[in-house]
Design a protein around this motif. Structure first.
Motif, mmCIF file in Angstrom:
data_model
loop_
_atom_site.group_PDB
_atom_site.id
_atom_site.type_symbol
_atom_site.label_atom_id
_atom_site.label_comp_id
_atom_site.label_asym_id
_atom_site.label_seq_id
_atom_site.Cartn_x
_atom_site.Cartn_y
_atom_site.Cartn_z
ATOM 1 N N GLN A 5 -2.285 -3.923 -10.546
ATOM 2 C CA GLN A 5 -2.054 -4.994 -9.569
ATOM 3 C C GLN A 5 -3.061 -6.132 -9.763
ATOM 4 O O GLN A 5 -2.702 -7.301 -9.637
ATOM 5 N N GLY A 59 -0.826 -8.911 -10.788
ATOM 6 C CA GLY A 59 -0.568 -9.635 -9.546
ATOM 7 C C GLY A 59 0.727 -9.191 -8.884
ATOM 8 O O GLY A 59 1.088 -8.013 -8.914
ATOM 9 N N ASP A 60 1.453 -10.127 -8.306
ATOM 10 C CA ASP A 60 2.683 -9.809 -7.571
ATOM 11 C C ASP A 60 3.817 -9.332 -8.472
ATOM 12 O O ASP A 60 4.765 -8.710 -7.992
ATOM 13 N N SER A 61 3.750 -9.608 -9.767
ATOM 14 C CA SER A 61 4.824 -9.181 -10.668
ATOM 15 C C SER A 61 4.884 -7.652 -10.798
ATOM 16 O O SER A 61 5.895 -7.106 -11.229
ATOM 17 N N SER A 64 5.206 -5.648 -8.394
ATOM 18 C CA SER A 64 6.190 -5.172 -7.421
ATOM 19 C C SER A 64 7.610 -5.156 -7.988
ATOM 20 O O SER A 64 8.503 -4.566 -7.383
ATOM 21 N N ARG A 65 7.850 -5.779 -9.135
ATOM 22 C CA ARG A 65 9.174 -5.732 -9.760
ATOM 23 C C ARG A 65 9.440 -4.385 -10.422
ATOM 24 O O ARG A 65 10.568 -4.064 -10.743
ATOM 25 N N TRP A 102 6.101 1.259 -8.740
ATOM 26 C CA TRP A 102 4.984 0.700 -7.990
ATOM 27 C C TRP A 102 5.441 0.023 -6.706
ATOM 28 O O TRP A 102 4.636 -0.199 -5.807
ATOM 29 N N ASN A 103 6.704 -0.296 -6.592
ATOM 30 C CA ASN A 103 7.201 -0.955 -5.392
ATOM 31 C C ASN A 103 7.744 0.049 -4.383
ATOM 32 O O ASN A 103 7.501 -0.070 -3.186
ATOM 33 N N PRO A 139 3.473 2.469 -3.951
ATOM 34 C CA PRO A 139 2.855 1.142 -3.820
ATOM 35 C C PRO A 139 1.327 1.248 -3.773
ATOM 36 O O PRO A 139 0.786 2.095 -3.065
#
Length: 163
Positions: free
Chosen positions: A46, A50-52, A54-55, A59-60, A64
């Protein structure tokens, strides 16, 4: 007398771990598949992605990243305890493999251990401290496999160093 002193502290440490394991099991339940290390990997990923991150569904949805996940601190505590124990016993040593064949063997061994422990759906440490004290047959089978794998791996490693 010297043997008694050397075996007393490991026995006392194991007794303390066994008692604490009862409370840990009552509070948070059984240990599962390498969660602390997996969560640390997710947190590092993470930071890098970063936010990518979560795709990626794992991991989403499934896992998480959460810095408050309790197993991170158990894993870090075990690592810290191992380092302190090795330093205090004057057995701490850095070893870097010198040949590509050593790196290959280490990588294959790590992958096999990781795959095996994922298939067993337990953590290799919790096998010793969780399943075995619970008299779980799976714990004894896992320990037998870990010991056999360590013996075979060591034998192969030593043979490759001789050749």
């Amino acid at each position: 007398m010297e043997l008694f002193k050397k075996t007393l502290s490991p026995v006392a440490a194991m007794a303390i771990i066994a008692v604490l394991n009862i409370f840990l099991f009552q509070i948070v339940g059984a240990w599962t598949v390498g969660g602390g290390e997996t969560m640390m990997t997710g947190l590092i990923a993470q930071m890098v992605m970063g936010d990518s991150l979560s795709r990626i569904p794992f991991w989403n949805v499934a896992f998480p990243p959460d810095p408050g996940y309790w197993k991170i601190y158990i894993s870090l505590g075990m690592l810290f305890g191992a380092v302190v124990g090795a330093v205090l016993s004057k057995e701490f040593n850095w070893h870097m493999p010198r040949r590509l064949s050593e790196w290959v063997m280490i990588t294959i061994g790590g992958l096999l251990m990781g795959i095996g422990i994922r298939l067993a759906f337990v953590c290799n440490v919790s096998t010793f401290y969780g399943l075995t004290p619970e008299m779980n047959l799976g714990g004894y089978l896992a320990i037998s496999g870990i010991l056999a794998g360590a013996w075979v791996g060591t034998w192969i490693y030593k043979k490759s160093l001789e050749g």
